[in-house]
Scaffold this active site. Structure first.
Site, PDB file in Angstrom:
ATOM      1  N   LYS A  13      70.968 -10.348  52.013  1.00  0.00           N
ATOM      2  CA  LYS A  13      71.314 -10.516  50.589  1.00  0.00           C
ATOM      3  C   LYS A  13      70.078 -10.590  49.713  1.00  0.00           C
ATOM      4  CE  LYS A  13      73.330 -14.571  50.648  1.00  0.00           C
ATOM      5  NZ  LYS A  13      73.189 -14.979  52.042  1.00  0.00           N
ATOM      6  N   ARG A  88      79.292 -19.926  46.666  1.00  0.00           N
ATOM      7  CA  ARG A  88      79.412 -20.112  48.118  1.00  0.00           C
ATOM      8  C   ARG A  88      80.700 -20.847  48.482  1.00  0.00           C
ATOM      9  NH1 ARG A  88      73.506 -19.893  49.382  1.00  0.00           N
ATOM     10  NH2 ARG A  88      73.221 -20.014  51.620  1.00  0.00           N
ATOM     11  N   ARG A 127      62.506 -14.866  61.300  1.00  0.00           N
ATOM     12  CA  ARG A 127      62.202 -14.695  59.868  1.00  0.00           C
ATOM     13  C   ARG A 127      61.020 -15.572  59.456  1.00  0.00           C
ATOM     14  NH1 ARG A 127      66.792 -15.470  55.287  1.00  0.00           N
ATOM     15  NH2 ARG A 127      66.860 -17.654  55.920  1.00  0.00           N
ATOM     16  N   ARG A 160      61.039 -20.936  57.479  1.00  0.00           N
ATOM     17  CA  ARG A 160      61.817 -21.873  56.666  1.00  0.00           C
ATOM     18  C   ARG A 160      62.206 -23.050  57.527  1.00  0.00           C
ATOM     19  NH1 ARG A 160      66.350 -18.908  53.059  1.00  0.00           N
ATOM     20  NH2 ARG A 160      67.505 -20.741  53.731  1.00  0.00           N
ATOM     21  N   ARG A 171      74.522 -23.644  59.555  1.00  0.00           N
ATOM     22  CA  ARG A 171      74.643 -22.842  58.322  1.00  0.00           C
ATOM     23  C   ARG A 171      75.626 -21.701  58.519  1.00  0.00           C
ATOM     24  NH1 ARG A 171      68.872 -21.182  57.648  1.00  0.00           N
ATOM     25  NH2 ARG A 171      69.562 -19.990  55.866  1.00  0.00           N
TER      26      ARG A 171
HETATM   27  P1  AMP Z   1      69.773 -19.868  50.981  1.00  0.00           P
HETATM   28  O1  AMP Z   1      68.330 -19.677  50.655  1.00  0.00           O
HETATM   29  O2  AMP Z   1      70.679 -19.069  50.090  1.00  0.00           O
HETATM   30  O3  AMP Z   1      70.071 -19.658  52.442  1.00  0.00           O
HETATM   31  O4  AMP Z   1      70.106 -21.402  50.677  1.00  0.00           O
HETATM   32  C1  AMP Z   1      69.445 -22.444  51.350  1.00  0.00           C
HETATM   33  C2  AMP Z   1      70.245 -23.736  51.236  1.00  0.00           C
HETATM   34  O5  AMP Z   1      70.372 -24.101  49.855  1.00  0.00           O
HETATM   35  C3  AMP Z   1      71.691 -23.673  51.747  1.00  0.00           C
HETATM   36  O6  AMP Z   1      71.774 -23.858  53.150  1.00  0.00           O
HETATM   37  C4  AMP Z   1      72.333 -24.797  50.952  1.00  0.00           C
HETATM   38  O7  AMP Z   1      71.991 -26.072  51.482  1.00  0.00           O
HETATM   39  C5  AMP Z   1      71.650 -24.672  49.591  1.00  0.00           C
HETATM   40  N1  AMP Z   1      72.388 -23.765  48.666  1.00  0.00           N
HETATM   41  C6  AMP Z   1      71.955 -22.586  48.147  1.00  0.00           C
HETATM   42  N2  AMP Z   1      72.888 -22.049  47.353  1.00  0.00           N
HETATM   43  C7  AMP Z   1      73.939 -22.891  47.361  1.00  0.00           C
HETATM   44  C8  AMP Z   1      75.231 -22.890  46.745  1.00  0.00           C
HETATM   45  N3  AMP Z   1      75.646 -21.882  45.950  1.00  0.00           N
HETATM   46  N4  AMP Z   1      76.061 -23.942  46.996  1.00  0.00           N
HETATM   47  C9  AMP Z   1      75.677 -24.960  47.789  1.00  0.00           C
HETATM   48  N5  AMP Z   1      74.497 -25.027  48.403  1.00  0.00           N
HETATM   49  C10 AMP Z   1      73.623 -24.012  48.201  1.00  0.00           C
END
Ligand code: AMP
Length: 219
Positions: A13, A88, A127, A160, A171
């Site tokens: 994404k 999400r 990653r 990360r 996740r």
């Molecule tokens: P990502 O970089 O998109 O994988 O997001 C990393 C972490 O940020 C996720 O595992 C969640 O803990 C939090 N996060 C990011 N976007 C959202 C969202 N729209 N709703 C809830 N938590 C989020």
């Protein structure tokens, strides 16, 4: 262009949203990047979000909805935006719809990237990301320079903290339970574009462009 990218962690994404946003001249809004930056700055948002992120859980909807409502009001979103990682959950999707309706704005499409579970795990465990600009590398397929400095901004490249096996499994299961239902939600709205995210980065990009062109012809 107003788009949402949907898909599990590791589906590409962020990479695809970045490519398309650069090409279209609209901002890519990654809620994960916004939260990580808030954690780095130890801002109130970051302090609130950190424990959820470390555990691989979702930050509560009310926090995320407030955050995105504010971000979409910023001037650079006037000509469009690409959302990466939001919504999400169903309540987030419904709130977003209300925010956009309120402003008389419509989404062009929701791009869903699907990738096999094993491939996702493989991608995520290898990653690497730049801690400054978020540029993604991969120790196997796209290794960073030897000095571990980002080719784009010179920032330090690292894994990360939520890309370890245990947090990853969490996740991915959170995605299945809370985010997967959004696919049916947007399909019901006639806005869903489905793309095979298992292809190479340029192939996925081309598939997205072709699908968006087809959608435009239909509208
Ligand atoms: P990502 O970089 O998109 O994988 O997001 C990393 C972490 O940020 C996720 O595992 C969640 O803990 C939090 N996060 C990011 N976007 C959202 C969202 N729209 N709703 C809830 N938590 C989020």
């Amino acid at each position: 262009m107003r788009l949402i990218f949907l898909g599990p962690p590791g589906s590409g994404k962020g990479t695809q949203a970045t490519l398309l946003a650069e090409q279209e001249g609209v901002p890519k809004i990654s809620t994960g990047d916004i939260l990580r930056e808030a954690v780095r700055r130890r801002s109130p948002l970051g302090l609130q979000a950190k424990a959820y992120m470390d555990a691989g859980e979702l930050v509560p909807d009310r926090v995320m909805i407030g955050l995105i409502g504010q971000r979409l009001r910023e001037g650079d979103c006037a000509a469009g935006f690409i959302l990466d990682g939001f919504p999400r959950t169903l309540p987030q999707a419904q709130e977003l719809e209300a925010i956009l309706e309120d402003r008389g704005i419509e989404l062009d499409a929701v791009v869903n990237l699907d990738v096999d579970h094993e491939v996702l795990l493989d991608r995520l465990l290898t990653r690497l990301v730049c801690g400054e600009c978020g540029q993604v590398y991969n120790s196997q397929t796209d290794p960073p320079p030897e000095d571990q400095r980002c080719m784009k901004c010179g920032g330090r490249i690292e894994s990360r903290t939520d890309d370890d096996q245990e947090t990853l499994e969490k996740r991915l299961s959170v995605f299945e339970k809370q985010t997967r239902p959004l696919k049916a939600y947007y399909a019901g709205h006639g806005q869903l574009v489905e793309i095979d995210g298992g292809q190479s980065i340029p192939e996925v990009h081309q598939a997205i462009l072709a699908a968006l062109r087809r959608l435009k012809h239909l509208q």
